[in-house]
Design an enzyme around this catalytic site. Structure first.
Site, PDB file in Angstrom:
ATOM      1  N   GLU A   1       0.837  -1.213   0.000  1.00 30.76           N
ATOM      2  CA  GLU A   1       0.000   0.000   0.000  1.00 30.76           C
ATOM      3  C   GLU A   1       0.868   1.258   0.000  1.00 30.76           C
ATOM      4  O   GLU A   1       0.518   2.259  -0.624  1.00 30.76           O
ATOM      5  CB  GLU A   1      -0.963  -0.004   1.200  1.00 30.76           C
ATOM      6  CG  GLU A   1      -1.860  -1.230   1.330  1.00 30.76           C
ATOM      7  CD  GLU A   1      -2.675  -1.565   0.084  1.00 30.76           C
ATOM      8  OE1 GLU A   1      -2.834  -0.703  -0.796  1.00 30.76           O
ATOM      9  OE2 GLU A   1      -3.140  -2.716  -0.021  1.00 30.76           O
TER      10      GLU A   1
ATOM     11  N   TYR B   1      -1.841  -7.677 -10.933  1.00 29.58           N
ATOM     12  CA  TYR B   1      -0.743  -7.608  -9.972  1.00 29.58           C
ATOM     13  C   TYR B   1       0.435  -8.456 -10.448  1.00 29.58           C
ATOM     14  O   TYR B   1       1.564  -7.976 -10.564  1.00 29.58           O
ATOM     15  CB  TYR B   1      -1.187  -8.136  -8.603  1.00 29.58           C
ATOM     16  CG  TYR B   1      -2.272  -7.371  -7.907  1.00 29.58           C
ATOM     17  CD1 TYR B   1      -1.995  -6.640  -6.755  1.00 29.58           C
ATOM     18  CD2 TYR B   1      -3.592  -7.404  -8.355  1.00 29.58           C
ATOM     19  CE1 TYR B   1      -2.994  -5.954  -6.075  1.00 29.58           C
ATOM     20  CE2 TYR B   1      -4.595  -6.720  -7.691  1.00 29.58           C
ATOM     21  CZ  TYR B   1      -4.293  -5.998  -6.551  1.00 29.58           C
ATOM     22  OH  TYR B   1      -5.282  -5.320  -5.890  1.00 29.58           O
TER      23      TYR B   1
END
Length: 618
Positions: free
Chosen positions: A301, A388
């Site tokens: 993050e 991803y």
């Protein structure tokens, strides 16, 4: 004169953002917990990108109740267009006349959210850790901001934001808190909380949370915010690594641009992993494992503060530019902190997730491509580990192709060229080729690369050569356990796993779950006792061990498994554990669900209902 409702780059917005660009949003909201809604107004500063040619403004909106609309303070005509699923009912605002190129107007919209709002989750006190107060949080990615207020709900537009939020409970938002004004007194038991986001951000990063929240420092520019009863353990978990992670990525890219980097640990019924809302990452409490071993999600993050939040995919069709880059940078952070072998270990775990996703969709499915076609589709339907991990593997391939030293020079260049902007895959390609244009060797390699296959071919990419040193030892241990069910001289002891990280133990347990013949109940109990797995505070580890024990028919894990199901609501753990439990003892599984169903988030509750009962009325 024709006004295009579908702008060229983003098929998932109905706004005419090719004629108007929102440069600033002021969001004024009251949080009404008793009615489970936000009430207030938003003011959009819109800049004209035509020379007076556009006489209407079209904004995305979905299930919001609109009171009135004003242009520069004067009431304006408006209408909601017929719904076009899954994008909602666009708000069309009439202008008396066009606006000159680059001039701005203020569009003020009074608005209330409704019970059909898809961005806001309202938790009862029972769904929080100390069970004292209600809680609200938002999740706007991918196209849910439009269910809070009408906006240009596309990652291709970025605005600065001022938040003025009134609530009876503390508030977190995706801006810098005005700390001297936090909780400035206001009538009727409510306080006003103000935040300023000075870096332009797309609508999907608009974020709010409110509940019983305290803060503690975890670094010179970081706090953790969470329930008062959990703040100390969260502080301990995060204070050792947060600044270390920031320092590592600043060396790889360039200095952090947002001022503060903070983490909001959500209540235990939060059903997801994390969300990269700027200044305040929203994260699952399952990363608080009391061993500091589950915080890779923070590295991920945090990396979004560069890839995604500063440099953004222009549409969800190019989502790999957000998530592939972020996964690549996350693993570069982990390499800087733990060593290069750990980066490869993480990539090997990622490769397994990628193969699982490709199997789930099918090898020739549209959603297994790096660039997807999302025209008429809901971007949430395409969500998986593919952007991803396929994205990571593409960047890792480029790094290997030109050489790590050369690729390292490209990283800050790329993030400088597109800082504050949105881009698509073709701009990425052009920037990469241009950067290496004066390097004959790298230029030839990149021009000879089969870009079309990487961008458009479904299925798995070529598997890279990974350093397997950190998984080899785990596979060997799994083989020894497998041999125990036959004849073997292997005697399990704690030293088998003492040098392993929690992530290595996770891989070991995953290997054990793949065994065609389950362990015996005796061997499951032995593993739990000798390795201390039955008492692990790390939910990633405990969850897999309980699944393994249940598969083995080991009655000793039933009670701790049901206890775990009563304190975590993340679907990654809850769903497989209930499925395992019902195979061993359906009566206990159903009783456990009935006991804790009010603790779970509605999405999680509905999914477990389906797992346990098939379709029935919730």
């Amino acid at each position: 004169m024709a006004i295009s409702i579908h702008p060229p780059r983003d098929p998932n917005t109905l706004s005419n953002y090719n004629n108007w660009i929102c440069t600033h949003i002021t969001a004024n909201f009251d949080i009404l917990f008793d009615q489970k809604k936000l009430v207030g107004n938003v003011i959009h500063k819109l800049k004209s990108t035509t020379n007076g040619e556009s006489q209407e403004i079209i904004l995305d909106s979905n299930h919001v109740a609109i009171g009135d609309v004003k242009i520069d303070g004067r009431p304006s005509e408006w209408e909601l267009l017929p719904p076009l699923e899954p994008y909602g009912s666009a708000l069309k605002i009439k202008l008396d006349q066009g606006v000159n190129l680059n001039e701005t107007i203020d569009v003020e919209i009074s608005v209330q959210t409704t019970e059909k709002c898809t961005a806001l989750q309202w938790l009862t006190p029972a769904q929080t850790s100390n069970k004292k107060h209600p809680y609200m949080f938002s999740q706007c990615q991918a196209i849910h901001a439009r269910s809070i207020f009408p906006c240009q709900d596309t990652p291709d537009v970025k605005s600065t934001i001022d938040f003025n939020i009134s609530s009876p409970l503390p508030v977190i938002a995706s801006g810098l808190p005005v700390r001297d004004a936090l909780g400035a007194s206001k009538s009727e038991g409510k306080s006003l909380y103000q935040f300023h986001q000075r870096v332009p951000i797309p609508s999907y990063l608009f974020a709010l949370a409110s509940g019983d929240i305290s803060e503690a420092a975890i670094g010179p520019r970081s706090v953790v915010a969470t329930s008062p009863d959990k703040v100390q353990e969260c502080q301990w978990e995060l204070e050792a690594d947060t600044e270390k992670f920031i320092g590592a990525i600043e060396k790889i890219v360039y200095p952090y641009a947002w001022g503060e980097y903070n983490v909001l640990i959500l209540p235990p019924s939060f059903p997801y992993g994390g969300m990269e809302n700027p200044i305040f990452t929203f994260a699952t409490p399952s990363i608080i494992s009391k061993d500091r071993e589950n915080i890779d999600v923070i590295a991920h993050e945090l990396a979004h503060s560069w890839s995604g939040n500063l440099v953004t995919n222009a549409s969800w069709e190019h989502f790999w530019l957000n998530e592939g880059w972020t996964t690549y940078l996350e693993r570069r952070i982990l390499a800087a902190v733990h060593g290069e072998a750990y980066r490869h270990f993480s990539a090997i775990i990622g490769w397994k997730a990628l193969t699982d996703s490709v199997e789930h969709f099918g090898h020739d499915h549209e959603f297994t491509k790096l660039i997807t076609d999302l025209k008429g589709k809901d971007p949430d339907d395409a969500f998986s580990s593919i952007p991803y991990e396929k994205g990571f593997n593409f960047l890792f391939h480029l790094e290997t192709l030109v050489g790590k030293q050369k690729f390292d020079r490209f990283i800050p260049h790329y993030f400088t060229v597109f800082k504050g902007k949105s881009l698509d895959s073709y701009e990425f390609k052009a920037t990469l080729l241009d950067f290496f244009g004066t390097d004959a060797e790298a230029s030839k390699l990149l021009n000879d690369l089969d870009w079309d296959t990487w961008f458009y071919a479904p299925g798995l990419p070529p598997k890279p050569q990974f350093d397997t040193s950190l998984v080899d030892v785990v596979y060997e241990l799994a083989q020894k356990w497998k041999s125990l069910s036959e004849t073997s001289s292997f005697k399990p002891q704690l030293s088998d796993i003492e040098s392993l990280s929690a992530n290595q133990i996770v891989v070991f347990l995953e290997q054990m779950l793949l065994l065609e013949r389950p362990l015996t109940p005796e061997l499951s109990k032995l593993m739990g006792e000798v390795y201390g797995l039955s008492k692990s505070e790390n939910i990633e580890v405990a969850n897999l061990y309980f699944q393994l024990g249940l598969k083995a028919g080991d009655e000793n894990v039933v009670d701790p498994a049901t206890e775990l199901l009563g304190r975590i609501g993340r679907m990654k753990f809850v769903r497989p554990l209930f499925r395992s439990l019902q195979r061993v003892n359906r009566e206990v599984a159903v009783a456990t669900f009935e006991k804790y169903k009010d603790f779970y988030h509605p999405i999680c509750r509905a999914m477990v209902e389906k797992d346990l009962f098939g379709k029935r009325d919730v």
